[in-house]
Design a protein around this motif. Structure first.
Motif, PDB file in Angstrom:
ATOM      1  N   PHE A 183      87.570  69.389  25.694  1.00 35.28           N
ATOM      2  CA  PHE A 183      87.406  70.376  26.639  1.00 35.28           C
ATOM      3  C   PHE A 183      88.070  69.754  28.017  1.00 35.28           C
ATOM      4  N   PHE A 184      87.536  68.786  28.535  1.00 37.90           N
ATOM      5  CA  PHE A 184      87.780  68.292  29.782  1.00 37.90           C
ATOM      6  C   PHE A 184      88.337  66.550  29.666  1.00 37.90           C
ATOM      7  N   GLU A 185      89.365  66.417  29.660  1.00 33.02           N
ATOM      8  CA  GLU A 185      90.089  65.323  29.567  1.00 33.02           C
ATOM      9  C   GLU A 185      89.651  64.134  30.290  1.00 33.02           C
ATOM     10  N   GLY A 186      89.489  64.328  31.577  1.00 37.57           N
ATOM     11  CA  GLY A 186      89.114  63.348  32.382  1.00 37.57           C
ATOM     12  C   GLY A 186      87.511  62.961  32.495  1.00 37.57           C
ATOM     13  N   TYR A 187      86.908  63.516  31.647  1.00 36.27           N
ATOM     14  CA  TYR A 187      85.583  63.517  31.636  1.00 36.27           C
ATOM     15  C   TYR A 187      84.922  62.098  31.118  1.00 36.27           C
ATOM     16  N   LYS A 188      84.193  61.621  31.760  1.00 36.60           N
ATOM     17  CA  LYS A 188      83.438  60.325  31.374  1.00 36.60           C
ATOM     18  C   LYS A 188      82.243  60.406  30.506  1.00 36.60           C
ATOM     19  N   VAL A 189      82.638  60.127  29.111  1.00 34.63           N
ATOM     20  CA  VAL A 189      81.431  60.498  28.062  1.00 34.63           C
ATOM     21  C   VAL A 189      80.534  59.235  28.364  1.00 34.63           C
ATOM     22  N   VAL A 190      79.229  59.464  27.770  1.00 31.59           N
ATOM     23  CA  VAL A 190      77.931  58.457  27.834  1.00 31.59           C
ATOM     24  C   VAL A 190      78.619  57.255  26.972  1.00 31.59           C
ATOM     25  N   HIS A 191      78.213  56.024  27.911  1.00 33.88           N
ATOM     26  CA  HIS A 191      78.602  54.741  27.141  1.00 33.88           C
ATOM     27  C   HIS A 191      77.891  54.808  25.606  1.00 33.88           C
ATOM     28  N   GLY A 192      78.744  54.280  24.769  1.00 29.62           N
ATOM     29  CA  GLY A 192      78.340  54.159  23.296  1.00 29.62           C
ATOM     30  C   GLY A 192      78.592  55.190  22.547  1.00 29.62           C
ATOM     31  N   THR A 193      79.154  56.241  23.003  1.00 30.83           N
ATOM     32  CA  THR A 193      79.568  57.418  22.059  1.00 30.83           C
ATOM     33  C   THR A 193      80.424  56.895  20.914  1.00 30.83           C
ATOM     34  N   SER A 194      80.084  57.354  19.698  1.00 25.63           N
ATOM     35  CA  SER A 194      80.916  56.913  18.495  1.00 25.63           C
ATOM     36  C   SER A 194      80.783  57.856  17.527  1.00 25.63           C
ATOM     37  N   MET A 195      81.824  58.387  17.061  1.00 24.31           N
ATOM     38  CA  MET A 195      81.909  59.265  16.153  1.00 24.31           C
ATOM     39  C   MET A 195      81.804  58.879  14.691  1.00 24.31           C
ATOM     40  N   LEU A 196      82.095  57.326  14.588  1.00 15.73           N
ATOM     41  CA  LEU A 196      81.816  56.695  13.275  1.00 15.73           C
ATOM     42  C   LEU A 196      80.155  56.938  13.144  1.00 15.73           C
ATOM     43  N   TYR A 197      79.419  56.668  14.138  1.00 21.02           N
ATOM     44  CA  TYR A 197      77.968  56.630  14.141  1.00 21.02           C
ATOM     45  C   TYR A 197      77.795  58.126  13.677  1.00 21.02           C
ATOM     46  N   PHE A 198      78.331  59.032  14.428  1.00 20.67           N
ATOM     47  CA  PHE A 198      78.034  60.574  14.212  1.00 20.67           C
ATOM     48  C   PHE A 198      78.355  60.693  12.838  1.00 20.67           C
ATOM     49  N   TRP A 199      79.322  60.750  12.082  1.00 25.60           N
ATOM     50  CA  TRP A 199      79.874  60.898  10.732  1.00 25.60           C
ATOM     51  C   TRP A 199      78.882  60.097   9.661  1.00 25.60           C
ATOM     52  N   SER A 200      78.480  59.056  10.098  1.00 24.95           N
ATOM     53  CA  SER A 200      77.457  58.303   9.185  1.00 24.95           C
ATOM     54  C   SER A 200      76.147  59.315   8.968  1.00 24.95           C
ATOM     55  N   TRP A 201      75.765  59.661  10.117  1.00 22.79           N
ATOM     56  CA  TRP A 201      74.603  60.479  10.130  1.00 22.79           C
ATOM     57  C   TRP A 201      75.080  61.736   9.059  1.00 22.79           C
ATOM     58  N   THR A 202      76.023  62.588   9.501  1.00 19.99           N
ATOM     59  CA  THR A 202      76.549  63.599   9.053  1.00 19.99           C
ATOM     60  C   THR A 202      76.363  63.538   7.431  1.00 19.99           C
ATOM     61  N   LEU A 203      77.464  62.633   7.033  1.00 19.35           N
ATOM     62  CA  LEU A 203      77.743  62.536   5.632  1.00 19.35           C
ATOM     63  C   LEU A 203      76.355  61.901   4.689  1.00 19.35           C
TER      64      LEU A 203
END
Length: 276
Positions: free
Chosen positions: A236-256
């Motif tokens: 939503f906010f392209e310039g937003y600084k996400v929390v350090h360490g954010t990982s969709m690989l980790y997220f999808w490991s949990w999800t799957l």
């Protein structure tokens, strides 16, 4: 000349073509969806009100708190109210999976007399309906913001939509696991409901996590909801600084992992869930 067989391929004894297993499943899902949708949106006249009122009231409370702590100064390159609204609606999408799972099995228990209906069907349908309703409510908030002059359009539509669907999938994974555990051990449902409010705070929904000490942040980042919310917010906010360490690989490991575990639990305990 060979006489015709009494049992032609693909036909039953009455001469009607037998439906495939997938066709039967689709019919079951559609009937259960209509039953659940009518029960959720028409039987309870306050249902729609609370779905809109809950995030609205929380938003008003946080706006009031912001006037004292100037929370908008804590978020880099993202307006505070839209930032928080994205987090709240995304969190509610996951929370519905956590809290509504076990109720889905008990609500459809009378239908288990039909062999075509399985406990997992009720969980899938309820999660699908909850996701549709939450998506509709979120779109209404976005439309309301645009009408008030606030540009709430995502900077990256693909990332925003994929983040939203990812949170939906995580909610489904939690729902599958909790539906089995909570039905077999009712105390699990009570514990899960007690955890919903702490999770709201620990997932960075109402306040950013970037300003927390590193030793504390590394434990909070074990929570997969944080990763999904930060990814969606960045869409939503392209310039937003996400929390350090954010990982969709980790997220999808949990999800799957949760999806696989939940489906395995439904297969393993199917008969016990029907007999509870």
């Amino acid at each position: 000349m060979t006489p015709p067989s009494n049992h032609s391929s693909g036909n039953n004894k009455s001469g009607h073509k037998a439906r495939s297993a997938w066709a039967v499943t689709r019919s079951v899902w559609f009937a259960m969806f209509m039953r659940e949708a009518i029960g959720r949106t028409m039987t309870d006249r306050m249902g729609w009100f609370w779905m809109i009122a809950e995030p609205s009231l929380m938003l008003l409370v946080m706006i009031g708190i912001r006037s004292f702590i100037r929370g908008d100064k804590l978020i880099v390159n993202a307006p505070f109210i839209p930032w928080m609204l994205v987090g709240m609606m995304g969190f509610f999408l996951v929370r519905e999976g956590l809290t509504q799972g076990s109720g889905a099995i008990n609500a459809n228990r009378a239908l288990f007399a039909y062999r075509q209906v399985q406990p997992v069907d009720g969980v899938l349908i309820r999660n699908f309906l909850d996701g549709l309703l939450r998506t509709l409510i979120f779109l209404l908030f976005m439309l309301g913001a645009l009408m008030l002059g606030t540009d709430f359009r995502p900077d990256s539509g693909f990332q925003a939509i994929s983040g939203w669907l990812s949170l939906w999938a995580l909610g489904l994974g939690f729902s599958l696991v909790v539906s089995v555990a909570g039905t077999l051990v009712p105390e699990v449902t009570k514990v899960v409901r007690m955890l919903s409010m702490p999770l709201l705070i620990l997932s960075g929904v109402i306040m950013p996590l970037n300003h927390l000490p590193h030793y504390l942040l590394e434990y909070l980042m074990l929570n997969p909801i944080v990763h999904g919310l930060e990814y969606t917010r960045h869409g939503f906010f392209e310039g937003y600084k996400v929390v350090h360490g954010t990982s969709m690989l980790y997220f999808w490991s949990w999800t799957l992992g949760m999806l696989a575990l939940g489906l395995l639990m439904h297969v393993r305990f199917k008969e016990r869930l029907k007999a509870q």
